[in-house]
Design a protein around this motif. Sequence first.
Motif, mmCIF file in Angstrom:
data_model
loop_
_atom_site.group_PDB
_atom_site.id
_atom_site.type_symbol
_atom_site.label_atom_id
_atom_site.label_comp_id
_atom_site.label_asym_id
_atom_site.label_seq_id
_atom_site.Cartn_x
_atom_site.Cartn_y
_atom_site.Cartn_z
ATOM 1 N N ASP A 558 0.825 -1.213 0.000
ATOM 2 C CA ASP A 558 0.000 0.000 0.000
ATOM 3 C C ASP A 558 0.860 1.263 0.000
ATOM 4 O OD1 ASP A 558 -2.224 -1.591 0.060
ATOM 5 O OD2 ASP A 558 -2.534 -1.430 2.222
ATOM 6 N N LEU A 559 2.076 1.175 0.537
ATOM 7 C CA LEU A 559 2.964 2.342 0.577
ATOM 8 C C LEU A 559 3.826 2.439 -0.671
ATOM 9 C CD1 LEU A 559 4.399 4.706 2.035
ATOM 10 C CD2 LEU A 559 5.910 2.995 3.090
ATOM 11 N N ILE A 560 4.450 1.340 -1.065
ATOM 12 C CA ILE A 560 5.470 1.383 -2.107
ATOM 13 C C ILE A 560 4.874 1.605 -3.488
ATOM 14 C CG2 ILE A 560 7.225 -0.004 -3.294
ATOM 15 C CD1 ILE A 560 7.886 -1.225 -0.569
ATOM 16 N N ILE A 561 3.733 0.987 -3.779
ATOM 17 C CA ILE A 561 3.144 1.145 -5.121
ATOM 18 C C ILE A 561 2.851 2.618 -5.428
ATOM 19 C CG2 ILE A 561 1.051 0.684 -6.461
ATOM 20 C CD1 ILE A 561 1.188 -2.189 -5.528
ATOM 21 N N PRO A 562 2.177 3.372 -4.550
ATOM 22 C CA PRO A 562 1.986 4.803 -4.852
ATOM 23 C C PRO A 562 3.300 5.578 -4.949
ATOM 24 C CG PRO A 562 0.490 4.095 -3.120
ATOM 25 C CD PRO A 562 1.467 2.987 -3.308
ATOM 26 N N PRO A 618 2.509 -9.743 -6.480
ATOM 27 C CA PRO A 618 2.062 -8.451 -7.030
ATOM 28 C C PRO A 618 3.076 -7.327 -6.841
ATOM 29 C CG PRO A 618 0.252 -9.525 -5.909
ATOM 30 C CD PRO A 618 1.478 -10.338 -5.610
ATOM 31 N N LEU A 619 3.666 -7.207 -5.653
ATOM 32 C CA LEU A 619 4.619 -6.118 -5.428
ATOM 33 C C LEU A 619 5.883 -6.333 -6.250
ATOM 34 C CD1 LEU A 619 5.384 -3.528 -4.020
ATOM 35 C CD2 LEU A 619 6.255 -4.867 -2.093
ATOM 36 N N TYR A 620 6.427 -7.558 -6.241
ATOM 37 C CA TYR A 620 7.613 -7.841 -7.052
ATOM 38 C C TYR A 620 7.355 -7.479 -8.513
ATOM 39 C CZ TYR A 620 9.679 -10.659 -3.259
ATOM 40 O OH TYR A 620 10.222 -11.093 -2.082
ATOM 41 N N SER A 621 6.247 -7.999 -9.058
ATOM 42 C CA SER A 621 5.957 -7.789 -10.476
ATOM 43 C C SER A 621 5.684 -6.323 -10.778
ATOM 44 C CB SER A 621 4.749 -8.638 -10.892
ATOM 45 O OG SER A 621 5.011 -10.006 -10.720
ATOM 46 N N PHE A 622 4.990 -5.644 -9.870
ATOM 47 C CA PHE A 622 4.663 -4.240 -10.109
ATOM 48 C C PHE A 622 5.927 -3.397 -10.260
ATOM 49 C CE2 PHE A 622 4.015 0.082 -8.671
ATOM 50 C CZ PHE A 622 2.948 0.473 -9.449
ATOM 51 N N VAL A 623 6.841 -3.536 -9.303
ATOM 52 C CA VAL A 623 8.054 -2.711 -9.334
ATOM 53 C C VAL A 623 8.829 -2.949 -10.625
ATOM 54 C CG1 VAL A 623 10.279 -2.304 -8.221
ATOM 55 C CG2 VAL A 623 8.226 -2.554 -6.830
ATOM 56 N N PHE A 624 8.967 -4.208 -11.018
ATOM 57 C CA PHE A 624 9.728 -4.512 -12.230
ATOM 58 C C PHE A 624 8.993 -4.067 -13.488
ATOM 59 C CE2 PHE A 624 11.908 -7.390 -9.336
ATOM 60 C CZ PHE A 624 13.219 -7.254 -9.743
ATOM 61 N N LEU A 625 7.698 -4.375 -13.573
ATOM 62 C CA LEU A 625 6.967 -4.084 -14.806
ATOM 63 C C LEU A 625 6.772 -2.591 -15.025
ATOM 64 C CD1 LEU A 625 4.253 -6.882 -14.944
ATOM 65 C CD2 LEU A 625 6.260 -6.588 -16.405
ATOM 66 N N VAL A 626 6.435 -1.864 -13.979
ATOM 67 C CA VAL A 626 6.212 -0.429 -14.147
ATOM 68 C C VAL A 626 7.519 0.270 -14.494
ATOM 69 C CG1 VAL A 626 5.533 1.684 -12.961
ATOM 70 C CG2 VAL A 626 4.174 -0.378 -12.682
ATOM 71 N N ALA A 627 8.602 -0.113 -13.822
ATOM 72 C CA ALA A 627 9.893 0.522 -14.096
ATOM 73 C C ALA A 627 10.428 0.119 -15.465
ATOM 74 C CB ALA A 627 10.895 0.149 -13.014
ATOM 75 N N LEU A 628 10.446 -1.184 -15.745
ATOM 76 C CA LEU A 628 10.991 -1.651 -17.021
ATOM 77 C C LEU A 628 10.058 -1.319 -18.182
ATOM 78 C CD1 LEU A 628 12.316 -5.127 -15.836
ATOM 79 C CD2 LEU A 628 13.669 -3.103 -16.346
ATOM 80 N N GLY A 629 8.750 -1.332 -17.928
ATOM 81 C CA GLY A 629 7.807 -0.998 -18.991
ATOM 82 C C GLY A 629 7.960 0.431 -19.470
ATOM 83 N N GLU A 630 8.297 1.342 -18.557
ATOM 84 C CA GLU A 630 8.488 2.732 -18.970
ATOM 85 C C GLU A 630 9.747 2.893 -19.831
ATOM 86 O OE1 GLU A 630 6.502 4.896 -19.049
ATOM 87 O OE2 GLU A 630 5.111 4.788 -17.372
ATOM 88 N N ASP A 631 10.695 1.955 -19.729
ATOM 89 C CA ASP A 631 11.891 2.031 -20.569
ATOM 90 C C ASP A 631 11.523 2.146 -22.034
ATOM 91 O OD1 ASP A 631 13.414 1.831 -18.348
ATOM 92 O OD2 ASP A 631 14.357 -0.076 -18.850
#
Length: 738
Positions: A558-562, A618-631
């Motif tokens: 709840d903290l890290i995703i936002p 969900p948290l693992y995938s979110f951090v990687f996908l959102v960061a790498l997807g923006e690449d």
Amino acid sequence: MEGYGKWVSGRIGRWVTLAVWILAVGVLSAAWPGVNSQVVNNAANLPLDAGSVQAEKLAQQEFPSGGGIPALLVWHRQGGISAEDLVHIGAVYTALEKKPLPHLLSVPPLGQLPPAALQAQLSKDGSTLVTPLIFDKAADSDQLGDSVAQLKEAVKAETGRDLSAADLASGDLTLRVSGPVGISIDAVGLFKDADVSLLIATVILVLVFLLLIYRSPLLALIPLVAVGFAYGAASPLLGKLAQEGIIIVDSQAVSIMTVLLFGAGTDYCLFLIARFRQLLKEERSPGRALLQAITGTSGAIAMSGFTVVLALLALLLAKFGAYHRFAVPFSLSILIMALASLTLVPALLAIFGRGSFYPFIPRTAEMEKERAAAKGKPDPRQKISRKGKIGRLVVTRPWAVVGAALIGLGVLASSSGGIRFTYDLLSSFPKDMESRQGFDLIGSQFTPGGLAPVTLMADTEGKAAAADMKSVLSSLSYVDSVSDPQSGAVNGNIKSYEIQFKVNPYSRAAMDYIPALRATVEQALDDAGVTGPGNKVWIGGQTAEQYDNRKVGNRDMDLIIPVVIGMIALLLLLYLRSVTAMLYLVATVILSFFSALGLGWLILHDLLGVDAIQGAIPLYSFVFLVALGEDYNIFMISNIWKKSRTMPLKQAVSEGVSETGAVITSAGLILAGTFAVLATLPIQVLVQFGVITALGVLLDTFVVRPFLVPAITVLLGQLSFWPGSCPKIPETQSGGDD
């Protein structure tokens, strides 16, 4: 950028850059330990204020004899354990009393009991017996593994056979070590066994992809060399930080870090290599072509790397240890890989020049004519460029493209609402894993709650009405058995009860019983007149730890995703200087993430039969996908932004999609492939993470980047640049060259 490009690709600078990398990696490797030598696999995951941690602290004070961690020895013989088997088991315990194993705290006096007493402890069908050993909680998994290995040797010496290797259905006496000790040993062993196979599989996959894409052995090796240098620098840096106690690294972090380096690192290299290859067909001088490639891509590469680094650093905000331990290894390795992509890779390309692409060397049209004339061949015909089909579709039918993409992604995202999560560690083990086999025997022959009982402690303040707590606990529908109370060594009013649930103690259902159990005991204390009962109840054990894991993990999510979304949004805003573009780029990647979760759930649940996915996914995938997807979005949008200054926006979009299509597709396939390698491992948490992350990368590569983002850009037009603007050049054409 031009000054930096001239240096790293210059006649002297290229060699200096290479020498600096060789010297740095050599000195770091010689001076500091590698990260693998500093791995700690028993580090705490929960903060000190977690309920189960407080309970363990109290238990060590009031009940010091129960401060160890149990190994459950599951003895089994199909058809029934014989009297001779019981004699052997008793003899093993007698031998352990005389010569204790390393890190063994206590041995029940089973060797002193007559066989009839052991006979009474057998399962109903007489096939199974469970006996405990208590080990030191301070021992790590490697030390526990060594102790258990010595235990098995002692058993072999007594029985004359390796009982751990015997098949459960063979009819012979077998031994399986389960319980918290067995589970801990197996969990670490899985990652240890996975490291080498994971590295080999990742290297082979990346090498094959690069050979298929560029058909050049030398060019295929350049990104791998860069990754090798980056790992060579990151490993001792992380090893030193771990040695000094600044960070803690575990096997899981090192395994995923390796995949991340190869996947993301190769992507950064490809962004530069693809642009260099394209310019070599337009520029006779490889030096000038490389300089233009560096100045044209280095900003996007640096921005992409910085985005990933900051997103991963956000994991430092986590209270859950496993999340927190990922932050520094992942972010530091990506930072070093980005530096290698911006310095070492250009230097290597400058050294080898056009020869980097041998045998399919890119040349200008004029050079091809000269080469043909020198060989006495006819002039090669000029290839007729064709319009990019995807680029033309995006600019001519943007509404249809956006609608189709949103419907498709939306349907997949809606499936994510049906995901079931589990925190059952055993479910991530292969079915033939020793500790899981032992647990299955306990569950089928006894109560599964016996694998890891719950410890409940309550301060009764000496109230007589609170003395009958055992009856209260035994009356609960989910409780199978309750031990007699023990009094605290310091405070005799503190009573301890060992409770066995009727369900798997690692399951979600068992965790859901923890708050209900606490509420029941607090109410009983309140009814007995105990003051402040909310502070007089402590619940410990594996189930309570799993409950706290889930509670703390949800807090972190709840903290890290936002925070990650906010940081990436801010970086995009600073880089593109457009609020509008920032909003729809972030929104599309978030949509892609939920679509990947939904699609991953459909594959894992409906096709592979997975009942629930691990709660950390969900948290693992979110951090990687959102960061790498923006690449990929950054690389494509920056190309469109540059073109929009000199041509109509629709043409800029069409050509930007076409020019970046091949390199982003190649990069996406490689990145997805490296994460998919995780799905080949016998560890369900990595299988699930690998599948969902790979799917997310593919959705970004083949749907979000080529269709959805450029189509939205076309629909918004000049508003895409708000509050900035771009020159309003009249639309004269709407296609782009491939």
